[in-house]
Design a protein around this motif. Sequence first.
Motif: not given
Length: 235
Positions: A69-82
């Motif tokens: 799965r995507l790392s927490n860092k990747q998930l964070f930057f992909q959804n930073i606006d949310y």
Amino acid sequence: MLFLAISTFFEFLCILLYAFVFPKLPIVKYYRTKAASEGSKTVAADLAAAGIQTEATERADANAKQLERLSNKQLFFQNIDYLLDLFLTYVLTLSIFPGFLYENTGSHKLGSWYALVLIAVYNMFDLIARYIPLIEKIKLKSRKGLMIATLSRFLFIPCFYFTAKYGDQGWMIMLVSFLGLTNGYLTVCVLTVTPQGYKGPEQNALGNLLVLCLLAGLFSGVALDWLWIIGNGKF
């Protein structure tokens, strides 16, 4: 002491319900099984503890790719606006509610009941707004739209300030109702839209990130709440 005793009782009651009743609900079993089939290790452990075996659990070693799965860092930057939407929503809400409503609303016909009425109005409209996104046609899903709606809520700050200074209780009650409506509506929209399109483990991680931002917003909003006393003769 009575309040503390009742609160403690309900706290332990909720813990017991979560530990022994919640895992047995069919809908909980369904979504936990679904998440485990997508590679969620924590959910698979919960199911194993409950005696429920899944195909994903039994073949976890053979399906290593499925567990990626995507790392927490990747998930964070992909959804930073949310995440920022949720953070700013609660920064704004908690910077006004409930401290400002108790300190800066002045004297009105309702007397000491005035602040309590405002708190009740806020909670009622916040609750109602959390069910509005169930109507798909009026559910806000656009990332840009959610950000615009979140930032536009900061107009509440001058509105509350001038209403408390020059307006009457009717205008204040209306403002509080809109504060509750927007808070509940945006919270549910962000929490339900963000995990869409991700696998179970990623949704689980996103949920943790969203809760972290929500708590950070709560803390920041409460910390900023004291700014309202500036110019109120108490600073």
